[in-house]
Each structure stands twice: as C-alpha cells, then as structure tokens.
Design a protein around this motif. Structure first.
Motif, PDB file in Angstrom:
ATOM      1  N   ALA A  36       0.882  -1.163   0.000  1.00  0.00           N
ATOM      2  CA  ALA A  36       0.000   0.000   0.000  1.00  0.00           C
ATOM      3  C   ALA A  36       0.918   1.210   0.000  1.00  0.00           C
ATOM      4  CB  ALA A  36      -0.910   0.003   1.214  1.00  0.00           C
ATOM      5  N   ARG A  37       0.559   2.222  -0.778  1.00  0.00           N
ATOM      6  CA  ARG A  37       1.390   3.418  -0.881  1.00  0.00           C
ATOM      7  C   ARG A  37       0.500   4.626  -1.139  1.00  0.00           C
ATOM      8  NH1 ARG A  37       0.956   4.826  -6.086  1.00  0.00           N
ATOM      9  NH2 ARG A  37       0.977   3.261  -7.733  1.00  0.00           N
ATOM     10  N   PRO A  38       1.045   5.845  -0.957  1.00  0.00           N
ATOM     11  CA  PRO A  38       0.273   7.030  -1.335  1.00  0.00           C
ATOM     12  C   PRO A  38       0.003   7.018  -2.842  1.00  0.00           C
ATOM     13  CG  PRO A  38       2.102   7.639   0.097  1.00  0.00           C
ATOM     14  CD  PRO A  38       2.310   6.190  -0.289  1.00  0.00           C
ATOM     15  N   ALA A  39      -1.162   7.473  -3.216  1.00  0.00           N
ATOM     16  CA  ALA A  39      -1.509   7.547  -4.636  1.00  0.00           C
ATOM     17  C   ALA A  39      -0.679   8.628  -5.311  1.00  0.00           C
ATOM     18  CB  ALA A  39      -2.993   7.849  -4.796  1.00  0.00           C
ATOM     19  N   VAL A  40      -0.383   8.416  -6.574  1.00  0.00           N
ATOM     20  CA  VAL A  40       0.373   9.378  -7.383  1.00  0.00           C
ATOM     21  C   VAL A  40      -0.410   9.643  -8.666  1.00  0.00           C
ATOM     22  CG1 VAL A  40       2.625   8.678  -6.446  1.00  0.00           C
ATOM     23  CG2 VAL A  40       1.731   7.549  -8.499  1.00  0.00           C
ATOM     24  N   PRO A  41      -0.119  10.780  -9.339  1.00  0.00           N
ATOM     25  CA  PRO A  41      -0.799  11.042 -10.601  1.00  0.00           C
ATOM     26  C   PRO A  41      -0.664   9.847 -11.543  1.00  0.00           C
ATOM     27  CG  PRO A  41       0.419  12.983  -9.897  1.00  0.00           C
ATOM     28  CD  PRO A  41       0.810  11.861  -8.964  1.00  0.00           C
ATOM     29  N   GLY A  42      -1.756   9.510 -12.165  1.00  0.00           N
ATOM     30  CA  GLY A  42      -1.818   8.337 -13.030  1.00  0.00           C
ATOM     31  C   GLY A  42      -2.604   7.202 -12.387  1.00  0.00           C
ATOM     32  N   ASP A  43      -2.683   7.199 -11.047  1.00  0.00           N
ATOM     33  CA  ASP A  43      -3.451   6.167 -10.344  1.00  0.00           C
ATOM     34  C   ASP A  43      -4.956   6.385 -10.464  1.00  0.00           C
ATOM     35  OD1 ASP A  43      -1.174   4.822  -9.459  1.00  0.00           O
ATOM     36  OD2 ASP A  43      -1.147   5.854  -7.510  1.00  0.00           O
ATOM     37  N   GLU A  44      -5.370   7.588 -10.860  1.00  0.00           N
ATOM     38  CA  GLU A  44      -6.806   7.912 -10.877  1.00  0.00           C
ATOM     39  C   GLU A  44      -7.594   7.017 -11.835  1.00  0.00           C
ATOM     40  OE1 GLU A  44      -4.753  10.730 -13.720  1.00  0.00           O
ATOM     41  OE2 GLU A  44      -4.407  10.153 -11.636  1.00  0.00           O
ATOM     42  N   ASP A  45      -6.989   6.539 -12.905  1.00  0.00           N
ATOM     43  CA  ASP A  45      -7.716   5.659 -13.830  1.00  0.00           C
ATOM     44  C   ASP A  45      -8.115   4.362 -13.136  1.00  0.00           C
ATOM     45  OD1 ASP A  45      -7.501   7.477 -15.949  1.00  0.00           O
ATOM     46  OD2 ASP A  45      -5.627   6.613 -16.648  1.00  0.00           O
ATOM     47  N   ALA A  46      -7.176   3.743 -12.449  1.00  0.00           N
ATOM     48  CA  ALA A  46      -7.464   2.490 -11.741  1.00  0.00           C
ATOM     49  C   ALA A  46      -8.427   2.731 -10.583  1.00  0.00           C
ATOM     50  CB  ALA A  46      -6.171   1.859 -11.235  1.00  0.00           C
ATOM     51  N   ILE A  47      -8.228   3.838  -9.855  1.00  0.00           N
ATOM     52  CA  ILE A  47      -9.112   4.148  -8.721  1.00  0.00           C
ATOM     53  C   ILE A  47     -10.551   4.305  -9.209  1.00  0.00           C
ATOM     54  CG2 ILE A  47      -9.681   5.894  -6.991  1.00  0.00           C
ATOM     55  CD1 ILE A  47      -6.612   6.365  -6.715  1.00  0.00           C
ATOM     56  N   ALA A  48     -10.743   5.088 -10.266  1.00  0.00           N
ATOM     57  CA  ALA A  48     -12.094   5.303 -10.795  1.00  0.00           C
ATOM     58  C   ALA A  48     -12.718   3.989 -11.267  1.00  0.00           C
ATOM     59  CB  ALA A  48     -12.061   6.325 -11.925  1.00  0.00           C
ATOM     60  N   ALA A  49     -11.947   3.162 -11.935  1.00  0.00           N
ATOM     61  CA  ALA A  49     -12.479   1.878 -12.411  1.00  0.00           C
ATOM     62  C   ALA A  49     -12.907   0.990 -11.243  1.00  0.00           C
ATOM     63  CB  ALA A  49     -11.430   1.169 -13.271  1.00  0.00           C
ATOM     64  N   ILE A  50     -12.106   0.960 -10.186  1.00  0.00           N
ATOM     65  CA  ILE A  50     -12.434   0.149  -9.012  1.00  0.00           C
ATOM     66  C   ILE A  50     -13.677   0.699  -8.321  1.00  0.00           C
ATOM     67  CG2 ILE A  50     -11.635  -0.529  -6.704  1.00  0.00           C
ATOM     68  CD1 ILE A  50      -8.749  -0.540  -8.020  1.00  0.00           C
ATOM     69  N   GLN A  51     -13.749   2.026  -8.183  1.00  0.00           N
ATOM     70  CA  GLN A  51     -14.914   2.619  -7.529  1.00  0.00           C
ATOM     71  C   GLN A  51     -16.188   2.371  -8.340  1.00  0.00           C
ATOM     72  OE1 GLN A  51     -15.206   6.946  -6.879  1.00  0.00           O
ATOM     73  NE2 GLN A  51     -15.910   6.373  -4.834  1.00  0.00           N
ATOM     74  N   LEU A  52     -16.115   2.570  -9.636  1.00  0.00           N
ATOM     75  CA  LEU A  52     -17.300   2.347 -10.468  1.00  0.00           C
ATOM     76  C   LEU A  52     -17.742   0.882 -10.432  1.00  0.00           C
ATOM     77  CD1 LEU A  52     -16.379   4.719 -13.407  1.00  0.00           C
ATOM     78  CD2 LEU A  52     -18.302   4.996 -11.810  1.00  0.00           C
ATOM     79  N   ALA A  53     -16.799  -0.039 -10.378  1.00  0.00           N
ATOM     80  CA  ALA A  53     -17.146  -1.462 -10.262  1.00  0.00           C
ATOM     81  C   ALA A  53     -17.841  -1.740  -8.929  1.00  0.00           C
ATOM     82  CB  ALA A  53     -15.895  -2.320 -10.404  1.00  0.00           C
ATOM     83  N   ALA A  54     -17.360  -1.110  -7.861  1.00  0.00           N
ATOM     84  CA  ALA A  54     -17.993  -1.284  -6.551  1.00  0.00           C
ATOM     85  C   ALA A  54     -19.409  -0.717  -6.568  1.00  0.00           C
ATOM     86  CB  ALA A  54     -17.154  -0.613  -5.468  1.00  0.00           C
ATOM     87  N   TRP A  55     -19.570   0.452  -7.146  1.00  0.00           N
ATOM     88  CA  TRP A  55     -20.915   1.045  -7.235  1.00  0.00           C
ATOM     89  C   TRP A  55     -21.831   0.171  -8.076  1.00  0.00           C
ATOM     90  CZ3 TRP A  55     -19.276   6.774  -8.386  1.00  0.00           C
ATOM     91  CH2 TRP A  55     -18.843   7.373  -7.200  1.00  0.00           C
ATOM     92  N   ARG A  56     -21.290  -0.408  -9.149  1.00  0.00           N
ATOM     93  CA  ARG A  56     -22.087  -1.265 -10.012  1.00  0.00           C
ATOM     94  C   ARG A  56     -22.595  -2.482  -9.226  1.00  0.00           C
ATOM     95  NH1 ARG A  56     -18.555  -1.543 -13.612  1.00  0.00           N
ATOM     96  NH2 ARG A  56     -19.124   0.411 -14.603  1.00  0.00           N
ATOM     97  N   ALA A  57     -21.767  -2.985  -8.333  1.00  0.00           N
ATOM     98  CA  ALA A  57     -22.177  -4.138  -7.521  1.00  0.00           C
ATOM     99  C   ALA A  57     -23.384  -3.796  -6.653  1.00  0.00           C
ATOM    100  CB  ALA A  57     -21.016  -4.613  -6.658  1.00  0.00           C
ATOM    101  N   TRP A  58     -23.500  -2.546  -6.221  1.00  0.00           N
ATOM    102  CA  TRP A  58     -24.611  -2.149  -5.349  1.00  0.00           C
ATOM    103  C   TRP A  58     -25.787  -1.568  -6.107  1.00  0.00           C
ATOM    104  CZ3 TRP A  58     -25.991  -3.422  -0.713  1.00  0.00           C
ATOM    105  CH2 TRP A  58     -25.040  -3.997   0.109  1.00  0.00           C
ATOM    106  N   MET A  59     -25.507  -0.862  -7.186  1.00  0.00           N
ATOM    107  CA  MET A  59     -26.575  -0.148  -7.890  1.00  0.00           C
ATOM    108  C   MET A  59     -27.011  -0.836  -9.173  1.00  0.00           C
ATOM    109  SD  MET A  59     -25.346   3.761  -7.655  1.00  0.00           S
ATOM    110  CE  MET A  59     -23.865   4.016  -6.701  1.00  0.00           C
ATOM    111  N   GLY A  60     -26.286  -1.858  -9.567  1.00  0.00           N
ATOM    112  CA  GLY A  60     -26.607  -2.523 -10.819  1.00  0.00           C
ATOM    113  C   GLY A  60     -26.333  -1.620 -12.010  1.00  0.00           C
ATOM    114  N   GLU A  61     -27.150  -1.756 -13.032  1.00  0.00           N
ATOM    115  CA  GLU A  61     -26.942  -1.009 -14.263  1.00  0.00           C
ATOM    116  C   GLU A  61     -27.082   0.492 -14.083  1.00  0.00           C
ATOM    117  OE1 GLU A  61     -29.351  -2.589 -17.371  1.00  0.00           O
ATOM    118  OE2 GLU A  61     -28.496  -4.597 -17.174  1.00  0.00           O
TER     119      GLU A  61
END
Length: 160
Positions: A8-33
């Motif tokens: 685990a490390r502090p986030a750096v510029p460029g990590d936002e793509d992976a972070i957003a993808a992970i967050q959207l996948a988590a939201w999809r699990a709860w909210m569906g389509e």
C-alpha cells in the motif's frame, strides 16, 4: 515459490484511472446497471484532483498494489475513512487490511483520537471487515441519493 509484490502506498498522478475503475465497479455491484449512467470522466477527474490538490494536508489517497497493478484504494479526510475499495478479483488477499493500516497509521500521525468509516446498510462483507478490524457501529445513519433511489450508510468508529 515466487510471491507477488504487494503493498500500500500514497496515490500518485496516473493512479486515478485504476481508482475510478475500481470505484465504479464497486458502485455497479450495489446499484446494478444504474451505475453505468454515472459520469466516469468526472469520477476520474475528482480522483485526479484529490491526488494532486487535496483540500487539506490531512486529506490523503492510498492505493493497494499487486506488483505494478493498482488493485484497491482508500481515501481519508480528517478523522474519517471516506472510501476503501478493492477490486473484486483481488479481495481476500490482504489488500483491504493494508489499506486500512495505512489509513489508521496516518490518522494516528495526524494526532487523531478516533476514526470513522461508513458502510452501506446490508453490506455484510464490509461490516464484517470493519468489525474484525476493531470498529463498532457508531449509532449514526446517513442517506445518500443514488441514481436509482436512496442509499443508507451506517457509521462505524474506533478509538485510536
């Protein structure tokens, strides 16, 4: 046996793509389509801003890595874990615990005396994770507006 480098490390510029993808996948699990209607570019831009220009010195974003790949993230504000997600295919491998430790260690260094975290009502896996880490229900609920109706979160807390 060769073991993958996990950290685990502090986030750096460029990590936002992976972070957003992970967050959207988590939201999809709860909210569906309904989560597919969320503006992915805005989510990515908000994480990029949080990484390079946080609102205060006490706001931090961390990522969990499996080798060079970002597989999870966490974000803290003063005294609160605002987000903690691990990509579904990388759960139960210690990434969440590493992220939680990074958050707790940082909050302690900031002089915080307690920590709060939120979990969607009915998210038994997150509740189990938080309680196994020593957090307990704090007696507060909040309602968030979701794209398909209200989402209720429960607050968990622990003394540091």
């Amino acid at each position: 046996m060769i073991h993958a480098d996990v950290s685990a490390r502090p986030a750096v510029p460029g990590d936002e793509d992976a972070i957003a993808a992970i967050q959207l996948a988590a939201w999809r699990a709860w909210m569906g389509e309904a989560a597919d209607a969320l503006p992915a570019d805005q989510v990515r831009a908000q994480w990029a801003a949080a990484i390079v220009a946080p609102p205060s010195r006490d706001h931090r974003v961390f990522v969990a890595c499996d080798g060079p790949r970002v597989v999870g993230f966490a974000a803290i504000t003063p005294g609160e874990i605002m987000a903690l997600e691990v990509a579904p295919e990388h759960r139960r491998a210690g990434h969440g615990s590493r992220l939680l430790s990074a958050c707790i260690d940082t909050l302690r260094l900031q002089g915080r005396e307690d920590v709060r975290a939120w979990s969607l009502e009915g998210d038994d896996a997150r509740r189990a994770f938080l309680t196994s880490a020593g957090l307990a229900e704090g007696g507060l609920r909040r309602t968030l507006e979701g794209p398909d109706g209200d989402l209720v979160e429960l607050m968990y807390r622990a003394a540091l």
